[in-house]
Design a protein around this motif. Structure first.
Motif, short mmCIF file in Angstrom:
data_model
loop_
_atom_site.label_atom_id
_atom_site.label_comp_id
_atom_site.label_asym_id
_atom_site.label_seq_id
_atom_site.Cartn_x
_atom_site.Cartn_y
_atom_site.Cartn_z
N ARG A 48 28.28 50.97 26.10
CA ARG A 48 28.27 49.68 25.42
C ARG A 48 29.39 48.78 25.91
O ARG A 48 29.19 47.59 26.14
CB ARG A 48 28.39 49.87 23.90
CG ARG A 48 27.09 50.18 23.21
CD ARG A 48 27.22 50.05 21.71
NE ARG A 48 28.05 51.10 21.12
CZ ARG A 48 27.61 52.30 20.77
NH1 ARG A 48 26.33 52.60 20.94
NH2 ARG A 48 28.41 53.18 20.25
N ALA A 49 30.57 49.34 26.09
CA ALA A 49 31.71 48.55 26.57
C ALA A 49 31.47 48.06 27.99
O ALA A 49 31.81 46.92 28.33
CB ALA A 49 32.99 49.37 26.49
N ALA A 50 30.85 48.89 28.82
CA ALA A 50 30.56 48.48 30.19
C ALA A 50 29.48 47.40 30.20
O ALA A 50 29.56 46.44 30.98
CB ALA A 50 30.12 49.68 31.02
N ALA A 51 28.48 47.53 29.34
CA ALA A 51 27.40 46.55 29.29
C ALA A 51 27.90 45.20 28.77
O ALA A 51 27.42 44.15 29.22
CB ALA A 51 26.27 47.06 28.40
N SER A 52 28.86 45.22 27.86
CA SER A 52 29.38 43.96 27.32
C SER A 52 30.45 43.34 28.22
O SER A 52 30.89 42.23 27.97
CB SER A 52 29.94 44.17 25.92
OG SER A 52 31.12 44.97 25.99
N GLY A 53 30.87 44.07 29.24
CA GLY A 53 31.85 43.53 30.17
C GLY A 53 33.29 43.86 29.81
O GLY A 53 34.22 43.39 30.46
N GLU A 58 34.22 50.65 37.54
CA GLU A 58 35.17 51.71 37.91
C GLU A 58 35.84 52.30 36.67
O GLU A 58 35.98 53.51 36.56
CB GLU A 58 36.24 51.14 38.85
CG GLU A 58 37.24 52.19 39.32
CD GLU A 58 38.28 51.60 40.27
OE1 GLU A 58 39.43 52.03 40.18
OE2 GLU A 58 37.91 50.73 41.08
N GLU A 59 36.23 51.45 35.72
CA GLU A 59 36.85 51.93 34.48
C GLU A 59 35.86 52.76 33.67
O GLU A 59 36.24 53.79 33.09
CB GLU A 59 37.34 50.76 33.64
CG GLU A 59 38.52 50.02 34.24
CD GLU A 59 38.84 48.74 33.50
OE1 GLU A 59 40.02 48.35 33.50
OE2 GLU A 59 37.92 48.12 32.92
N ALA A 60 34.62 52.34 33.63
CA ALA A 60 33.60 53.09 32.90
C ALA A 60 33.39 54.46 33.54
O ALA A 60 33.28 55.47 32.83
CB ALA A 60 32.29 52.31 32.87
N GLU A 61 33.37 54.50 34.85
CA GLU A 61 33.19 55.78 35.55
C GLU A 61 34.38 56.71 35.28
O GLU A 61 34.19 57.90 35.04
CB GLU A 61 33.04 55.54 37.05
CG GLU A 61 32.76 56.80 37.84
CD GLU A 61 32.57 56.52 39.32
OE1 GLU A 61 32.88 57.44 40.10
OE2 GLU A 61 32.15 55.43 39.68
#
Length: 83
Positions: A48-53, A58-61
């Motif tokens: 969700r955090a990656a989808a919302s920007g 890289e941080e999501a990975e």
């Protein structure tokens, strides 16, 4: 002899109680760390955090890898990289 040993070991009762509470806390933390539902919700929150920007790709990975490492127990300490 049981009464005598009980009286002699009575001063150690608080220490035994603290050890017992520590073991209970450790068991609970280990259950929470290795709970599949908690792991799944953590990964969903990262997505969700990656989808919302809020997180870059890289941080999501990195967050997903850290969660996976915690779940599998293969967590390695931080590495100082000098480039």
């Amino acid at each position: 002899m049981g009464l005598l040993s009980s009286i002699v070991s009575l001063p150690l009762a608080p220490v035994r109680g603290v050890i017992w509470v520590g073991e209970l806390i450790q068991d609970q933390v280990e259950r929470q760390l290795h709970d599949p539902a908690a792991f799944r919700s953590e990964l969903e929150e990262i997505d969700r955090a990656a989808a919302s920007g809020d997180l870059s790709a890289e941080e999501a990975e990195q967050a997903q890898q850290a969660a996976l490492d915690r779940m599998t127990g293969s967590e390695v300490g931080p590495i100082d990289r000098k480039e």
